[in-house]
Design a protein around this motif. Structure first.
Motif, PDB file in Angstrom:
ATOM      1  N   GLU A  80       0.865  -1.183   0.000  1.00  0.00           N
ATOM      2  CA  GLU A  80       0.000   0.000   0.000  1.00  0.00           C
ATOM      3  C   GLU A  80       0.894   1.222   0.000  1.00  0.00           C
ATOM      4  N   GLN A  82       1.223   5.408  -2.258  1.00  0.00           N
ATOM      5  CA  GLN A  82       0.533   6.422  -3.053  1.00  0.00           C
ATOM      6  C   GLN A  82       1.311   6.639  -4.331  1.00  0.00           C
ATOM      7  N   ILE A  83       0.601   6.985  -5.400  1.00  0.00           N
ATOM      8  CA  ILE A  83       1.249   7.387  -6.642  1.00  0.00           C
ATOM      9  C   ILE A  83       1.953   8.716  -6.366  1.00  0.00           C
ATOM     10  N   PHE A  87      -2.161  10.579 -11.429  1.00  0.00           N
ATOM     11  CA  PHE A  87      -2.586   9.288 -11.969  1.00  0.00           C
ATOM     12  C   PHE A  87      -3.581   9.596 -13.074  1.00  0.00           C
ATOM     13  N   TYR A  96       4.310   3.914 -13.066  1.00  0.00           N
ATOM     14  CA  TYR A  96       4.034   4.788 -11.933  1.00  0.00           C
ATOM     15  C   TYR A  96       5.077   4.599 -10.856  1.00  0.00           C
ATOM     16  N   LEU A  98       5.870   5.081  -6.966  1.00  0.00           N
ATOM     17  CA  LEU A  98       5.140   5.188  -5.717  1.00  0.00           C
ATOM     18  C   LEU A  98       5.935   6.011  -4.712  1.00  0.00           C
ATOM     19  N   ALA A 121      -2.421   3.536  -3.937  1.00  0.00           N
ATOM     20  CA  ALA A 121      -2.215   2.405  -4.846  1.00  0.00           C
ATOM     21  C   ALA A 121      -2.040   1.153  -3.998  1.00  0.00           C
ATOM     22  N   ILE A 123      -1.060  -2.822  -4.391  1.00  0.00           N
ATOM     23  CA  ILE A 123      -0.493  -3.831  -5.283  1.00  0.00           C
ATOM     24  C   ILE A 123      -0.542  -5.160  -4.556  1.00  0.00           C
ATOM     25  N   MET A 132      -2.432  -3.876  -9.727  1.00  0.00           N
ATOM     26  CA  MET A 132      -2.422  -2.613  -9.010  1.00  0.00           C
ATOM     27  C   MET A 132      -3.832  -2.040  -9.072  1.00  0.00           C
ATOM     28  N   LYS A 133      -4.359  -1.683  -7.903  1.00  0.00           N
ATOM     29  CA  LYS A 133      -5.685  -1.085  -7.813  1.00  0.00           C
ATOM     30  C   LYS A 133      -5.517   0.373  -7.409  1.00  0.00           C
ATOM     31  N   VAL A 134      -6.046   1.268  -8.254  1.00  0.00           N
ATOM     32  CA  VAL A 134      -5.972   2.706  -8.003  1.00  0.00           C
ATOM     33  C   VAL A 134      -7.316   3.315  -8.383  1.00  0.00           C
TER      34      VAL A 134
END
Length: 145
Positions: A80, A82-83, A87, A96, A98, A121, A123, A132-134
């Motif tokens: 866990e 952040q970008i 994004f 991307y 992180l 983000a 992963i 990856m879930k964003v």
């Protein structure tokens, strides 16, 4: 439901959009679970209460007050972060960076435009590779740094 034993009753952390394929569920206790079999059922709820059930050596999830049950498995290989910056969704070979210093690249083609600034983000290893879930969108990724 007599063949199932309730392991715990807890809330999902955030939005729930139902079941689909390899849906990731974060529970309020910080644990992550992933849908283990394909089943589609749309049902939106914010932080719904769910039952984690067990039958034999398999676990299942059920939204309280609903009949739908789907097989899940707990996963622990989660990142866990952040970008670092903007994004703009997925374009095919998107990369991307992180905030934790890792760099991930989209590994399969998927186009989905979604804009956010420094979103969270998540992963995780879904069995078939990393995803990856964003901002509610998901793409298959590979780590390049």
């Amino acid at each position: 439901m007599s063949e199932y034993q309730i392991v715990k009753t807890i809330k999902i952390d955030g939005d729930f959009d139902g079941f689909d394929d390899e849906v990731l569920f974060k529970l309020m206790d910080g644990s992550y679970w992933i849908q283990n079999e394909y089943k589609y059922w749309y049902h939106y709820a914010y932080c719904p209460t769910v039952h984690i059930l067990k039958s034999g050596n398999r676990h299942y999830i059920q939204v309280q007050g609903r009949n739908e049950i789907v097989s899940i498995r707990q996963i622990s290989d989660i990142t866990e972060s952040q970008i670092n910056g903007e994004f703009n969704g997925w374009e095919g070979e998107t990369q991307y960076q992180l905030m934790n210093g890792e760099v991930w690249k989209q590994s399969t083609y998927n186009y989905d435009y979604t804009y956010a600034y420094m979103p969270v983000a998540i992963i995780y290893h879904a069995g078939s590779g990393y995803k990856m879930k964003v901002e509610g969108t998901i793409a298959e990724v590979q780590r390049i740094k």
